[in-house]
Design an enzyme around this catalytic site. Structure first.
Site, PDB file in Angstrom:
ATOM      1  N   ARG A  56      39.631  43.251  50.042  1.00 22.56           N
ATOM      2  CA  ARG A  56      39.569  44.147  48.905  1.00 22.56           C
ATOM      3  C   ARG A  56      38.193  45.109  49.248  1.00 22.56           C
ATOM      4  NH1 ARG A  56      41.557  45.662  43.622  1.00 22.56           N
ATOM      5  NH2 ARG A  56      43.281  43.860  43.925  1.00 22.56           N
ATOM      6  N   GLU A  91      37.548  44.817  35.715  1.00 24.04           N
ATOM      7  CA  GLU A  91      36.519  44.642  36.956  1.00 24.04           C
ATOM      8  C   GLU A  91      35.958  46.131  37.093  1.00 24.04           C
ATOM      9  OE1 GLU A  91      38.221  41.360  40.081  1.00 24.04           O
ATOM     10  OE2 GLU A  91      39.704  43.122  39.529  1.00 24.04           O
TER      11      GLU A  91
END
Length: 779
Positions: free
Chosen positions: A326, A729
């Protein structure tokens, strides 16, 4: 602090529950102290307490001898457990089998558990654990990125994305630039530490209350170490006092130890880590070294980017495959790279195994991209915001380094343009320039940075969720789903969705604890997908029951299905009206099923990791933040003066909760980038393992002028639940604007020179950068 509720962002539809700023379901219990966490559960009679034991003088080495007789002899000790006492596999890893519950032959990091003490009191267990006689042959530990690179030690194979021909791009670009950035890790510092209570049942069954973001994985790992079927283990999670990723995989270890203690003794056993032990034994956000090269034209338009990500993973893989992937997915931030090489190495060190943390690697990749922008802007002598906008994704320049098309780039442009205007960016830029010209010691900085964050698990099978909905004959509703509540408001949002589907007030919806016996095989509550997945699963379950009611009522009362509506706790059947409970009773008498298991799998996503191709994200969440700071160049102290945030949540399910998540995420990100510094000594011992040595942001660190607004979205173009967008997030990365603003302030010390500033920008790091600027000026 100013807030805007963002009602315009809710869309045109008039909804009774969804879109309303309703309080968190446990808000009153939180502030009154009546919310029950694992350590608050009334202990069953005969509960024992478990404490892990470890070698406090050894960092890495071979175990020569382990004498536990003094531990067993301590008053109150009932049992001492080690590797030979594990009924099944001595492994608590999420996937690769590289994390022993108890070290057997070699200690791989300072704090690794060797045994567990089970005693009548926690205090007795803690004292007894220190009496072990441990002899270890010291081995040289690998501690840093450079140590691991020199030894060529990794926990997983290297991985990369290639787009176009980066070698050709670097050879033909008009201008080249390179640099390096060190990015520190971060301690989760959840308010509730790691804790589990295991209660043995009949026939080898085990019931475990735990503070875990992934109850199904906890269930699987407990079953593994106990050598029983998964169905013999039940895990329940009502709430957590914070998780932030630190309880996605790392809660499993402690729940499993509690479970084997309960099996060995036949009594309930509770394990609650001491705060120091928690910080020493559990993983952190991965720290990185990022080396980058870029090629650009005279106007600063990027031609090619070559980025090398070196991640310190610790002694085992844990979740490093997904975390570092990621970071690669977000190494573009919001910028188009015509040619690109994004390369990563997952390095093994003899430190705790780093793990998930809010943003899951995305913040590290994005920070590196923004550092490139700041450095290039200084080199070209242009406003950093102008350079950023010049390189944004746009029509015809909309394919990421991993081959996914960015379809909603217009939202990115609109948010940045609106925030630039609402924050008075241009006016303040001039005012700050005037201030800095007349202030030799205090320097101000200003930065406006974007956020583009991909929403979905990049492991495709995790993008699924289940929910269980019961409608009772009094009109009340029982709601259960696979998501976990860690303070983020997931349970409240899903309850609002179910209330909306049935047309009832929220008091009719009973929120219940996450329970592996009700919804099986769930994924973790992570990747900002909790509401997207579980909210949609619950909506599908509620729709199923409502559909049965409509079909039943249409036939019974001879009305068209489209003449039946649910609102205000009542059901309108043409000209007839009755309560939901009355209709439910009639349906029950007619033998209509009033229970449904909803299931949802995210559509239109795929990712083939070996070929690095596909569509890993369902959609992107966007936002932007403008931060102003003042830096004291004599002391290195820094103050955040003002923050303006505009963030995209699609059609907000609950504006108050979403704004709270944005504020909290920003402050947590600000802590990561300014005050939270992890320090290991040259032996591999963590020196920052308590609040006295590790500084998270406090109320006084929150900027007094803090303006947060929700972008007036037309709704998520992807078919999410009520066209909302994830909010867990992405706000963390809004705090990069603070780091860039500090960089901007320091750049005033020597125009044209690039500050040597690493993250976190502590006073010491700022002073180091100040001195480097002064040396470059003197040179």
């Amino acid at each position: 602090m100013q807030r805007e509720s963002g009602e315009k962002a809710l869309g045109a539809a008039a909804l009774a529950s969804v879109g309303q700023s309703l309080p968190h379901d446990s808000a009153i219990r939180h502030v009154s102290g009546s919310a029950v966490y694992v350590d608050d559960i009334r202990e069953p009679a005969g509960t024992l307490h478990v404490v892990p034991g470890w070698a406090r003088d050894a960092t890495r080495g071979r175990i020569l001898s382990l004498d536990l007789d003094p531990v067993r002899a301590h008053p109150g000790v009932v049992a001492v457990l080690g590797p030979s006492d594990v009924p099944g596999k001595n492994d608590v890893s999420p996937a690769l089998g590289d994390e022993p519950m108890f070290a057997e032959e070699e200690i791989l990091f300072w704090g690794q558990p060797l045994f567990a003490v089970v005693a009548t009191t926690r205090e007795a267990a803690r004292h007894a654990a220190r009496k072990a006689r441990i002899e270890v042959e010291d081995l040289p530990p690998l501690l840093t990125v450079e140590d691991a690179l020199a030894a060529d030690e990794t926990v997983l194979p290297d991985y990369q994305f290639r787009k176009g021909s980066p070698e050709t791009g670097l050879a033909t670009a008009g201008h080249l630039m390179e640099g390096s950035l060190r990015i520190g890790g971060q301690e989760h510092f959840y308010l509730e530490g790691q804790v589990s209570l295991a209660v043995p049942g009949e026939d080898g069954d085990m019931f475990v209350h735990t503070s875990s973001q992934h109850p199904s994985e906890t269930q699987h790992i407990i079953a593994r170490v106990l050598a029983v079927p998964d169905a013999a283990v039940t895990v329940e999670v009502r709430r957590m006092g914070g998780g932030f990723g630190g309880k996605e995989s790392q809660a499993n270890h402690w729940a499993a130890i509690a479970a084997i203690a309960a099996r060995a003794t036949g009594r309930p056993c509770k394990l609650r880590l001491d705060r120091d032990d928690d910080m020493i034994m559990t993983g952190k956000r991965h720290d990185f070294r990022v080396d980058w090269k870029l090629g650009h034209d005279a106007e600063g338009l990027l031609r090619v980017v070559d980025m090398r990500l070196f991640a310190r993973c610790g002694y085992s893989a844990d979740l490093s495959l997904g975390v570092v992937d990621r970071s690669m997915f977000h190494a573009d931030s919001s910028y188009y790279y015509p040619d690109a090489m994004i390369h990563s190495r997952r390095l093994k060190t003899h430190t705790c195994s780093n793990t998930a943390f809010r943003g899951f690697g995305g913040p590290q990749g994005m920070l590196a991209a923004e550092r490139m922008m700041d450095a290039l802007a200084i080199r070209l002598g242009v406003d950093p915001l102008d350079l950023r906008k010049r390189n944004f994704y746009r029509e015809g320049r909309d394919v990421t380094p991993y081959g996914m098309k960015v379809e909603e780039h217009a939202t990115l442009h609109a948010i940045v343009e609106e925030l630039e205007e609402s924050s008075d960016y241009r006016l303040r830029r001039d005012e700050i320039a005037a201030f800095n010209a007349s202030s030799p010691i205090l320097k101000k900085g200003l930065a406006l940075t974007p956020v583009k964050f991909g929403i979905s698990f990049t492991l495709k099978h995790l993008n699924q969720a289940g929910a269980l909905v019961h409608l009772y004959t009094d009109g009340s509703i029982h709601l259960n789903h696979g998501g976990t509540e860690m303070g983020q408001g997931l349970f409240q949002k899903v309850a609002q969705i179910v209330a909306e589907e049935f047309g009832v007030t929220l008091d009719k919806v009973k929120i219940t604890a996450t329970h592996t016996g009700k919804v099986p095989n769930t994924g973790p509550t992570a990747a900002s997908s909790g509401t997207d997945l579980n909210g949609m699963a619950a909506k599908i379950g509620a729709e199923t029951i409502r559909g049965r009611l409509v079909a039943f009522a249409a036939e019974r009362y001879q009305v068209a299905p489209d003449a039946i509506s649910f609102a205000g706790n009542r059901v309108q059947l043409g000209e007839r009206s009755m309560t939901l409970g009355e209709l439910a009773r009639e349906a029950h008498l007619a033998r209509i099923q009033l229970s449904a298991a909803g299931f949802y799998a995210t559509p239109n996503i795929t990712w083939d990791r070996p070929s690095a191709s596909g569509r890993p994200f369902f959609y992107f969440a966007y936002g932007a933040a403008c931060s102003e700071v003042t830096v004291d160049t004599m002391t290195g102290e820094m103050r955040v003066d003002r923050v303006d945030i505009l963030h995209d949540v699609g059609h907000s399910l609950n504006p108050a909760i979403d704004i709270g998540q944005i504020e909290g995420g920003f402050v947590q990100g600000m802590g990561w980038l300014t005050t939270e510094e992890l320090v290991w000594d040259d032996r591999g011992r963590l020196r920052t393992h308590a609040p006295s040595t590790y500084k998270i942001p406090t109320a006084s660190d929150v900027p007094e002028d803090f303006r947060v607004a929700l972008y007036a979205s037309a709704g998520n173009p992807s078919p999410t639940v009520y066209r909302s967008k994830a909010v867990g997030e992405p706000p963390v990365m809004l705090a990069i604007s603070v780091f860039s603003a500090i960089h901007d302030a320091l750049a005033n010390l020597n125009p044209g020179a690039i500050p040597d500033l690493d993250a976190p920008a502590t006073p010491e790091a700022i002073l180091h950068a100040v001195l480097s600027m002064k040396r470059s000026r003197a040179g």
